[in-house]
Write an enzyme that holds these catalytic residues in place. Structure first.
Site, PDB file in Angstrom:
ATOM      1  N   HIS A 137     -37.094 -65.817  79.019  1.00  0.00           N
ATOM      2  CA  HIS A 137     -38.412 -65.417  79.796  1.00  0.00           C
ATOM      3  C   HIS A 137     -37.533 -64.385  80.385  1.00  0.00           C
ATOM      4  O   HIS A 137     -38.698 -63.178  80.213  1.00  0.00           O
ATOM      5  CB  HIS A 137     -38.790 -66.313  80.862  1.00  0.00           C
ATOM      6  CG  HIS A 137     -39.722 -65.904  81.673  1.00  0.00           C
ATOM      7  ND1 HIS A 137     -40.803 -65.608  81.767  1.00  0.00           N
ATOM      8  CD2 HIS A 137     -39.821 -64.759  83.219  1.00  0.00           C
ATOM      9  CE1 HIS A 137     -41.599 -65.242  82.483  1.00  0.00           C
ATOM     10  NE2 HIS A 137     -40.961 -65.202  83.646  1.00  0.00           N
ATOM     11  N   GLU A 138     -36.858 -64.366  81.210  1.00  0.00           N
ATOM     12  CA  GLU A 138     -36.159 -63.184  81.298  1.00  0.00           C
ATOM     13  C   GLU A 138     -36.262 -61.803  80.619  1.00  0.00           C
ATOM     14  O   GLU A 138     -36.271 -60.823  81.054  1.00  0.00           O
ATOM     15  CB  GLU A 138     -35.229 -63.487  82.967  1.00  0.00           C
ATOM     16  CG  GLU A 138     -35.362 -64.247  83.628  1.00  0.00           C
ATOM     17  CD  GLU A 138     -36.222 -63.608  84.954  1.00  0.00           C
ATOM     18  OE1 GLU A 138     -36.063 -62.299  84.591  1.00  0.00           O
ATOM     19  OE2 GLU A 138     -37.115 -63.904  85.634  1.00  0.00           O
ATOM     20  N   HIS A 171     -38.581 -59.365  79.974  1.00  0.00           N
ATOM     21  CA  HIS A 171     -38.602 -58.653  81.263  1.00  0.00           C
ATOM     22  C   HIS A 171     -37.906 -57.198  80.910  1.00  0.00           C
ATOM     23  O   HIS A 171     -37.670 -55.770  81.133  1.00  0.00           O
ATOM     24  CB  HIS A 171     -38.403 -59.156  82.651  1.00  0.00           C
ATOM     25  CG  HIS A 171     -39.407 -59.578  83.046  1.00  0.00           C
ATOM     26  ND1 HIS A 171     -39.987 -59.360  83.427  1.00  0.00           N
ATOM     27  CD2 HIS A 171     -39.779 -61.102  83.464  1.00  0.00           C
ATOM     28  CE1 HIS A 171     -41.276 -60.432  83.542  1.00  0.00           C
ATOM     29  NE2 HIS A 171     -40.526 -60.817  83.680  1.00  0.00           N
ATOM     30  N   GLU A 216     -46.006 -59.845  83.407  1.00  0.00           N
ATOM     31  CA  GLU A 216     -45.568 -60.502  82.584  1.00  0.00           C
ATOM     32  C   GLU A 216     -46.294 -61.153  81.515  1.00  0.00           C
ATOM     33  O   GLU A 216     -45.319 -62.397  80.917  1.00  0.00           O
ATOM     34  CB  GLU A 216     -46.221 -62.244  83.732  1.00  0.00           C
ATOM     35  CG  GLU A 216     -45.827 -61.918  85.275  1.00  0.00           C
ATOM     36  CD  GLU A 216     -44.341 -62.314  85.460  1.00  0.00           C
ATOM     37  OE1 GLU A 216     -43.712 -63.037  84.535  1.00  0.00           O
ATOM     38  OE2 GLU A 216     -42.994 -61.265  86.263  1.00  0.00           O
TER      39      GLU A 216
END
Length: 691
Positions: free
Chosen positions: A485-486, A489, A514
């Site tokens: 997930h990170e 980003h 997101e």
């Protein structure tokens, strides 16, 4: 116009006057900035940024050409954000208290200077001139001019001096209230004392503090319980989650749940003040509510659109969520041998974890053995090479560049394009460090000249801990998902190639920010990738496909319950910051009513879960964006990635249609270009995900 940055939406930073400070060979300072060889260097960092910004303000005052105005404005933003973002990362991760305090002082000083910039009428006039000359600008420059003007006005520059002073005071007050709210959570996590120690699973003992004597709260055994050794259980989020998942003693779970959802009491008053201050600010800006003020610049456009979307989604998932609730309740009754037992909120994590393991034959310790952290980093390397034809490799840290021995520095390198950007990895837990997982900006991409591009630099921060019986850091699968997930980003920033840092990477509409991170979560579940890096830490065996299928089955077991929870969170956020009644309402009563209406679970009287819901700070009236992101990511995975998720053609599509544009294109157009017009639905004046 310029605001203190959020770690969830990192502002991108740095500029030409600082590039010479970023070196990789000779001794340097923190993050490669020569200023930051010592903590006192933050003072010089701030002073130089203010000096350079002042030079640029003077230049803009002469009203140069519109393209030059926009370029200079972007450099001011770049210069200021460089200090703010570096200070934020330092405050959250540096082990040296002197550095942390210096960074905190730098953030305060820059915030004071930001007020000067945000109220500078000359800059505002220059931006308005540039926007009017849009025919002289590139499409991205024209969009930048428009957004800069809107940002100025959202800061109140168009108001009378008296009203502008009031807006600035409210903004400062809101910032202080947010700091107080988060500080109270850290300072008062709550605790319960449990006797004897046998009531807590042995593998959790290392998280707890031994206590002796005292009142054996909740213990129904021996009258001599005070002689027993017990545990003080802190009810911070991490420990609370572990206790609720692994503790078979229902009374312990209940005590921990109630305490963890009732503190810190001081935040009742802080939240009421925050709601009132944000509402007053919105009224000053001509809006009916803070939700109106926050939602308008985004895809949704209006709180009415958001609330209608959330209520429809709530109705859609309720039948399935009710079925899941009944299944969990029946499972509890079977396990505890009581056919009339009721299902309570402190039961959810314990029994759903047990059901996932039993139905899908998933042993979390076995799963973790296939995900030693170094192998997971290899998985990130495999992913970027397959999708983008790039390599992700370790590069040396210059003396003074790092803030902790655990930190490593990675370069994203393309064989034809050269280095695309740099990523620091700070992945291990330690005392005093930011407790969650997040991407922090250090530098953002921007075009300096026709031949020079400023490369993005950022840090990926997590808190993975070693088991008490092993030196190898092994991730459970939820932690693997968080890492991916990170990394989504991070890739959003690293692959962005905008002309202006104002739109670099994650600087997009709130309800789109997101999406990339949610999209990359899917890779953590796909066997086609997992088989290329997930190997047993001692035998080297590749993770079995059967085990991955079991994980996937467990993932989907309570999907409606989880969506129902997210809708509930988002509705709380919208209601608290929506239009306010004439007389103050009971916030706890409102939260309880929303839970009863929009979830299948009881509200436990006396609990006040919302007083530690920190997303109300960073995402005030914007929590719905997480649900938007999940919906968009699901559609993009199915329509773009799922058939061939690791192909260069898939990666090229993602990069060319989405990542490289950052926020420089209209968000709805970005989504439609990537996944087709079916991905969105027009709902009144706004846009909602199609589902």
């Amino acid at each position: 116009m310029w605001k203190l940055t959020s770690r969830f939406r990192p502002h991108i930073n740095s500029n030409s006057w600082l590039i010479r400070h970023f070196s990789s060979g000779d001794a340097t300072g923190l993050y490669g900035f020569d200023h930051l060889k010592t903590a006192k260097g933050f003072q010089r960092f701030v002073a130089d940024a203010i000096e350079r910004s002042g030079e640029l303000v003077s230049y803009i005052s002469g009203m140069p050409s519109s393209p030059d105005i926009i370029k200079a404005m972007d450099e001011i933003s770049d210069t200021v954000c460089c200090v703010v973002d570096s200070a934020e990362l330092c405050r959250q991760t540096h082990p040296d208290r002197e550095f942390v305090e210096a960074a905190h002082k730098a953030a305060i000083d820059m915030n004071d200077y930001l007020h000067q910039l945000n109220t500078n009428q000359t800059l505002y006039a220059a931006v308005r001139k540039a926007e009017q000359d849009s025919n002289l600008l590139t499409e991205e420059a024209s969009r930048t001019a428009h957004h800069l003007r809107m940002d100025f006005e959202r800061g109140g520059i168009h108001l009378s001096p008296e009203k502008l002073d009031k807006v600035n005071n409210l903004t400062t007050n809101i910032f202080q209230l947010c700091s107080e709210f988060s500080g109270n959570i850290a300072d008062d996590p709550g605790h319960v004392d449990i006797f004897p120690v046998s009531r807590v699973p042995r593998h959790l003992h290392h998280l707890l503090t031994p206590v002796y004597g005292g009142s054996p709260r909740g213990y129904k055994g021996s009258a001599h319980a005070s002689k027993h050794r017990g545990f003080r259980i802190p009810t911070d989020q991490r420990t609370l989650s572990s206790i609720l998942q692994w503790t078979s003693d229902e009374e312990v779970r209940k005590m921990v749940y109630v305490e963890g959802n009732s503190v810190p009491h001081a935040n009742h008053g802080v939240l009421e003040k925050l709601i009132a201050s944000r509402h007053e600010l919105a009224l000053m800006m001509g809006c009916n509510s803070y939700a109106d003020f926050m939602v308008e610049p985004n895809l949704a456009k209006s709180p009415k659109v958001v609330t209608s979307f959330l209520q429809e989604l709530s109705r859609t998932v309720k039948p399935k969520a009710d079925q899941e609730f009944i299944a969990i309740r029946d499972f509890k009754r079977e396990k505890c041998g009581d056919k009339s037992a009721e299902l309570e909120p402190w039961d959810e994590t314990y029994y759903t974890s047990m059901m996932k393991s039993s139905v899908n034959d998933v042993d979390t310790s076995v799963v973790a053995s296939y995900f030693p952290l170094p192998q997971c980093i290899e998985g990130l390397k495999v992913l970027v090479e397959s999708l983008f034809g790039a390599t992700f490799h370790t590069v040396p840290l210059a003396p003074g560049e790092s803030w902790h021995p655990d930190v490593i520095k990675m370069s994203l390198h393309h064989p034809d394009e050269g280095d695309l950007g740099y990523l620091y990895l700070d992945l291990y837990s330690r005392k005093g460090k930011y407790p969650g997982c997040a991407s922090f900006a250090i530098k953002g991409g921007r075009k300096i000249s026709d031949t020079e591009y400023q490369l993005p630099v950022l840090a990926l921060v997590c808190n993975f801990s070693r088991a008490s019986d092993s030196s190898v850091v092994k991730l459970n699968h939820s932690e693997v998902e968080v890492l991916f997930h990170e990394f989504g980003h991070a890739l959003h920033s690293l692959l962005s190639r905008t002309d202006y840092q104002h739109f670099s990477g994650t600087r997009v509409a709130l309800d789109l920010a997101e999406m990339p991170s949610n999209l990359f979560e899917y890779y953590a579940w796909d066997y086609r990738l997992l088989k290329r890096f997930a190997r047993h830490h001692s035998t080297g065996e590749t993770i079995p496909e059967k085990l991955v299928k079991s994980l996937q089955g467990a993932r989907n077991m309570f999907a409606a319950t989880e969506m129902q929870r997210q809708v509930f969170y988002a509705l709380i956020d919208q209601m608290l910051f929506g239009e306010q009644p004439e007389t103050p309402r009971d916030v706890s009563k409102l939260v309880a009513e929303l839970k009863r209406e929009h979830t299948s679970w009881n509200h436990v009287e006396g609990t006040h879960w919302h007083i530690r819901f920190s997303h109300l700070l960073n995402y005030g009236a914007g929590y719905y964006s997480y649900i938007y992101a999940k919906c968009f990511a699901s559609t993009i995975w199915q329509s773009v990635c799922e058939e061939d998720p690791l192909s260069l053609s898939t990666g090229t599509l993602l990069r060319e249609k989405f990542f490289k544009h950052g926020g420089a294109k209209d968000p709805a157009e970005l989504l439609k270009d990537l996944a087709g017009k079916e991905i969105i639905s027009v709902h009144g004046e706004g846009i909602v995900p199609a589902f």
